[in-house]
Design a protein around this motif. Sequence first.
Motif, PDB file in Angstrom:
ATOM      1  N   THR A  45       0.821  -1.221   0.000  1.00 41.85           N
ATOM      2  CA  THR A  45       0.000   0.000   0.000  1.00 41.85           C
ATOM      3  C   THR A  45       0.854   1.270   0.000  1.00 41.85           C
ATOM      4  O   THR A  45       0.320   2.373  -0.068  1.00 41.85           O
ATOM      5  N   GLN A  46       2.181   1.102   0.120  1.00 40.55           N
ATOM      6  CA  GLN A  46       3.085   2.252   0.157  1.00 40.55           C
ATOM      7  C   GLN A  46       2.779   3.175   1.344  1.00 40.55           C
ATOM      8  O   GLN A  46       2.958   4.380   1.273  1.00 40.55           O
ATOM      9  N   LYS A  47       2.271   2.583   2.435  1.00 41.30           N
ATOM     10  CA  LYS A  47       1.952   3.390   3.620  1.00 41.30           C
ATOM     11  C   LYS A  47       2.991   3.188   4.713  1.00 41.30           C
ATOM     12  O   LYS A  47       3.499   2.086   4.909  1.00 41.30           O
ATOM     13  N   VAL A  48       3.247   4.272   5.431  1.00 37.41           N
ATOM     14  CA  VAL A  48       4.188   4.221   6.546  1.00 37.41           C
ATOM     15  C   VAL A  48       3.433   3.837   7.809  1.00 37.41           C
ATOM     16  O   VAL A  48       2.355   4.366   8.073  1.00 37.41           O
ATOM     17  N   GLY A  49       3.966   2.889   8.580  1.00 32.31           N
ATOM     18  CA  GLY A  49       3.294   2.411   9.791  1.00 32.31           C
ATOM     19  C   GLY A  49       3.940   2.913  11.064  1.00 32.31           C
ATOM     20  O   GLY A  49       4.376   4.063  11.146  1.00 32.31           O
ATOM     21  N   ASN A  50       4.005   2.030  12.056  1.00 29.93           N
ATOM     22  CA  ASN A  50       4.525   2.404  13.378  1.00 29.93           C
ATOM     23  C   ASN A  50       6.008   2.726  13.352  1.00 29.93           C
ATOM     24  O   ASN A  50       6.767   2.119  12.608  1.00 29.93           O
ATOM     25  N   ARG A  51       6.400   3.625  14.239  1.00 28.73           N
ATOM     26  CA  ARG A  51       7.825   3.891  14.396  1.00 28.73           C
ATOM     27  C   ARG A  51       8.457   2.734  15.151  1.00 28.73           C
ATOM     28  O   ARG A  51       7.968   2.330  16.206  1.00 28.73           O
ATOM     29  N   LYS A  52       9.538   2.182  14.610  1.00 26.13           N
ATOM     30  CA  LYS A  52      10.214   1.055  15.245  1.00 26.13           C
ATOM     31  C   LYS A  52      11.451   1.481  16.023  1.00 26.13           C
ATOM     32  O   LYS A  52      11.899   0.766  16.908  1.00 26.13           O
ATOM     33  N   GLY A  53      12.006   2.608  15.669  1.00 25.04           N
ATOM     34  CA  GLY A  53      13.193   3.061  16.387  1.00 25.04           C
ATOM     35  C   GLY A  53      13.558   4.485  16.036  1.00 25.04           C
ATOM     36  O   GLY A  53      13.124   5.012  15.002  1.00 25.04           O
ATOM     37  N   SER A  54      14.349   5.104  16.918  1.00 20.57           N
ATOM     38  CA  SER A  54      14.769   6.483  16.699  1.00 20.57           C
ATOM     39  C   SER A  54      16.070   6.732  17.454  1.00 20.57           C
ATOM     40  O   SER A  54      16.205   6.293  18.597  1.00 20.57           O
ATOM     41  N   ILE A  55      17.004   7.384  16.808  1.00 25.29           N
ATOM     42  CA  ILE A  55      18.281   7.706  17.458  1.00 25.29           C
ATOM     43  C   ILE A  55      18.438   9.225  17.424  1.00 25.29           C
ATOM     44  O   ILE A  55      18.424   9.829  16.342  1.00 25.29           O
ATOM     45  N   ALA A  56      18.560   9.831  18.603  1.00 21.90           N
ATOM     46  CA  ALA A  56      18.767  11.279  18.666  1.00 21.90           C
ATOM     47  C   ALA A  56      20.128  11.601  18.055  1.00 21.90           C
ATOM     48  O   ALA A  56      21.124  10.916  18.343  1.00 21.90           O
ATOM     49  N   LEU A  57      20.188  12.621  17.213  1.00 20.55           N
ATOM     50  CA  LEU A  57      21.462  12.941  16.548  1.00 20.55           C
ATOM     51  C   LEU A  57      22.558  13.289  17.549  1.00 20.55           C
ATOM     52  O   LEU A  57      23.732  13.015  17.312  1.00 20.55           O
ATOM     53  N   THR A  58      22.180  13.846  18.679  1.00 18.05           N
ATOM     54  CA  THR A  58      23.177  14.216  19.693  1.00 18.05           C
ATOM     55  C   THR A  58      23.861  12.979  20.294  1.00 18.05           C
ATOM     56  O   THR A  58      24.895  13.108  20.943  1.00 18.05           O
ATOM     57  N   LYS A  59      23.250  11.789  20.102  1.00 18.62           N
ATOM     58  CA  LYS A  59      23.820  10.562  20.680  1.00 18.62           C
ATOM     59  C   LYS A  59      24.661   9.786  19.681  1.00 18.62           C
ATOM     60  O   LYS A  59      25.137   8.686  19.985  1.00 18.62           O
ATOM     61  N   ILE A  60      24.834  10.327  18.481  1.00 18.86           N
ATOM     62  CA  ILE A  60      25.607   9.625  17.456  1.00 18.86           C
ATOM     63  C   ILE A  60      27.088   9.996  17.553  1.00 18.86           C
ATOM     64  O   ILE A  60      27.449  11.168  17.637  1.00 18.86           O
TER      65      ILE A  60
END
Length: 148
Positions: A45-60
């Motif tokens: 369907t080309q749809k975006v679903g749930n967020r699975k992860g996120s990394i704050a740029l300040t922690k990279i």
Amino acid sequence: QEGLLSEILVKRSQQRRRISPLNYKERFFILTKSALSYYECNMATQKVGNRKGSIALTKIKCVEKVLPTAEITPDKKFPFQVVHDSGCLYVFSPSEDSQTRWVKMLQKEISNNTILALKYHPCFWIEGEWLCCQQTARNAIGCKEYQL
Ligand code: 4IP
């Protein structure tokens, strides 16, 4: 927040838990001024679903391409790594252009981070060792200078 870059990419599981599986998932990645996030995506369907992860740029701490090794299969030719304070995320681009675009943009956005690494591992961590230096501790200090 407005996205700087977004694309469907493949990621390797970060294996944060001791018994979590090594697998690969197609995710919709979005880079903003504050974070790199990935979401489920339904290809049909080309749809975006749930967020699975996120990394704050300040922690990279480091963003770099990963050197080709045995892990490189036809659909995983253009890997890059996002080393952060609680692990390392391996992402696979569909083309060299995409890989370069993500690495350059991420490097630009983290360039003022205070926690940037001095060294990193140019190859993958697989089956209990760093393929570049054969160290067997996952948190072993990098074996190559990281120059941003
Ligand atoms: C999961 O495997 C997925 O690969 C997760 O990726 C991953 O989390 C998990 O690793 C891993 O156990 P299953 O789907 O077979 O359970 P995603 O979040 O993209 O679905 P990461 O951390 O890579 O996001 P852990 O150990 O890191 O939770």
